[in-house]
Design a protein around this motif. Structure first.
Motif, PDB file in Angstrom:
ATOM      1  N   MET A  94       0.813  -1.214   0.000  1.00 50.53           N
ATOM      2  CA  MET A  94       0.000   0.000   0.000  1.00 50.53           C
ATOM      3  C   MET A  94       0.848   1.266   0.000  1.00 50.53           C
ATOM      4  N   ASP A  95       2.173   1.131   0.187  1.00 54.72           N
ATOM      5  CA  ASP A  95       3.062   2.284   0.071  1.00 54.72           C
ATOM      6  C   ASP A  95       3.210   2.744  -1.381  1.00 54.72           C
ATOM      7  N   GLU A  96       2.834   1.892  -2.333  1.00 52.55           N
ATOM      8  CA  GLU A  96       2.985   2.226  -3.752  1.00 52.55           C
ATOM      9  C   GLU A  96       1.986   3.306  -4.169  1.00 52.55           C
ATOM     10  N   GLY A  97       2.471   4.287  -4.911  1.00 48.88           N
ATOM     11  CA  GLY A  97       1.621   5.385  -5.350  1.00 48.88           C
ATOM     12  C   GLY A  97       0.489   4.960  -6.251  1.00 48.88           C
ATOM     13  N   ASN A 118      -1.324   2.383  -5.952  1.00 50.18           N
ATOM     14  CA  ASN A 118      -2.437   1.964  -5.111  1.00 50.18           C
ATOM     15  C   ASN A 118      -3.175   3.157  -4.534  1.00 50.18           C
ATOM     16  N   HIS A 119      -2.450   4.189  -4.156  1.00 52.51           N
ATOM     17  CA  HIS A 119      -3.100   5.402  -3.641  1.00 52.51           C
ATOM     18  C   HIS A 119      -4.064   5.962  -4.684  1.00 52.51           C
ATOM     19  N   GLU A 120      -3.631   6.008  -5.933  1.00 55.04           N
ATOM     20  CA  GLU A 120      -4.484   6.546  -6.989  1.00 55.04           C
ATOM     21  C   GLU A 120      -5.707   5.662  -7.219  1.00 55.04           C
ATOM     22  N   VAL A 170      -7.188   3.679  -5.005  1.00 57.16           N
ATOM     23  CA  VAL A 170      -8.097   3.861  -3.868  1.00 57.16           C
ATOM     24  C   VAL A 170      -8.863   5.172  -4.016  1.00 57.16           C
ATOM     25  N   ALA A 171      -8.146   6.239  -4.383  1.00 58.59           N
ATOM     26  CA  ALA A 171      -8.772   7.553  -4.505  1.00 58.59           C
ATOM     27  C   ALA A 171      -9.817   7.579  -5.613  1.00 58.59           C
ATOM     28  N   ARG A 213       0.145   5.246   9.106  1.00 57.19           N
ATOM     29  CA  ARG A 213      -1.000   6.019   8.633  1.00 57.19           C
ATOM     30  C   ARG A 213      -1.881   6.357   9.820  1.00 57.19           C
ATOM     31  N   ARG A 235      -7.627   5.019   5.784  1.00 55.90           N
ATOM     32  CA  ARG A 235      -7.209   5.564   4.489  1.00 55.90           C
ATOM     33  C   ARG A 235      -8.267   5.296   3.429  1.00 55.90           C
ATOM     34  N   ALA A 253     -11.575   7.853   1.447  1.00 54.97           N
ATOM     35  CA  ALA A 253     -11.845   7.907   0.010  1.00 54.97           C
ATOM     36  C   ALA A 253     -13.230   7.358  -0.334  1.00 54.97           C
TER      37      ALA A 253
END
Length: 240
Positions: free
Chosen positions: A149-152, A154-156, A158-159, A183, A190, A194
């Motif tokens: 989940m530290d990978e960018g 994955n952030h995108e 999720v968002a 977090r 997190r 979202a």
């Protein structure tokens, strides 16, 4: 694709099946951390069988946490997706069961995995594709690691998925305390920020896992964070 008519196996058989896989595998705890959650999914939740691997209406399970796939292979063998005899050749030169799953070699595998951060975005795309094709009953599940989940990417993912309302999308995060960055509020917070439906459970409690996997979440994607013992306590140094 290859299927098998092996006799039925149960959860109690999984350690024996995993024991058939030998060799220089350096991700033992990474595999055992997923064992219970994988079993509950394939035994009680996923609508897919060896006979329906090509059915457009099947549920899709994507293994993003592709390193240490022994538990995944053991569960697939127990459920008849691949012959149990294949387990003994795990990781060998000509074995279809590599140290990272290959979707063209492993019956039942939806994606090739091992490069962290790819599975969740692929799951989002799969859910969007099924929705566009009108296959509203098929569910998409993806298993990721907490460090992943530290990978960018994955952030995108999720968002995007929360506001998009992809309610057929489900994420299973195996939390073995491998993540490098803390977090506030934990992993579930997190996702909740979202717009996701989120729950954190004991990753060894089958009934808690089943209840979390099947909880209704109309209009929102769902994430279940399954906490297991920290990786360093399982005999492996902390790593991604």
């Amino acid at each position: 694709m290859t299927t098998t008519t092996e006799p039925a196996y149960d959860y109690a058989d999984l350690p024996r099946l995993m024991g058939r896989m030998t060799g220089a595998e350096k991700h033992g705890p990474a595999a055992t951390s997923t064992l219970d959650a994988l079993w509950v999914l394939y035994d009680r939740v996923l609508d897919v069988t060896p006979e329906r691997m090509d059915d457009p209406g099947r549920d899709r399970f994507l293994l993003s946490k592709g390193h240490g796939p022994m538990a995944y292979y053991a569960v697939l063998a127990a459920k008849g997706f691949l012959p149990v005899e294949w387990l003994e050749d795990f990781g060998s030169y000509d074995s279809p069961l590599g140290h990272h799953p290959d979707r063209v070699l492993v019956p039942g595998a939806e994606i090739g995995s091992g490069s962290l951060g790819h599975g969740l975005p692929l799951a989002v795309g799969t859910a969007l594709g099924l929705k566009a094709r009108g296959q509203s009953e098929a569910r998409v599940w993806v298993l990721v690691g907490d460090a992943e989940m530290d990978e960018g990417s994955n952030h995108e993912a999720v968002a995007y998925a929360g506001p998009a309302g992809l309610e057929r999308l489900h994420v299973l995060v195996i939390d073995n305390a491998s993540a490098s960055y803390a977090r506030p509020g934990g992993i579930a917070a997190r996702f909740e920020a979202a717009g996701w439906s989120a729950e954190t459970v004991d990753g060894r409690d089958h009934e808690a896992l089943y209840a979390a996997f099947t909880a209704p979440h109309p209009g929102r994607p769902r994430v279940v964070v399954a906490r297991v013992e920290p990786k360093e306590y399982a005999g492996e140094p902390k790593s991604a």
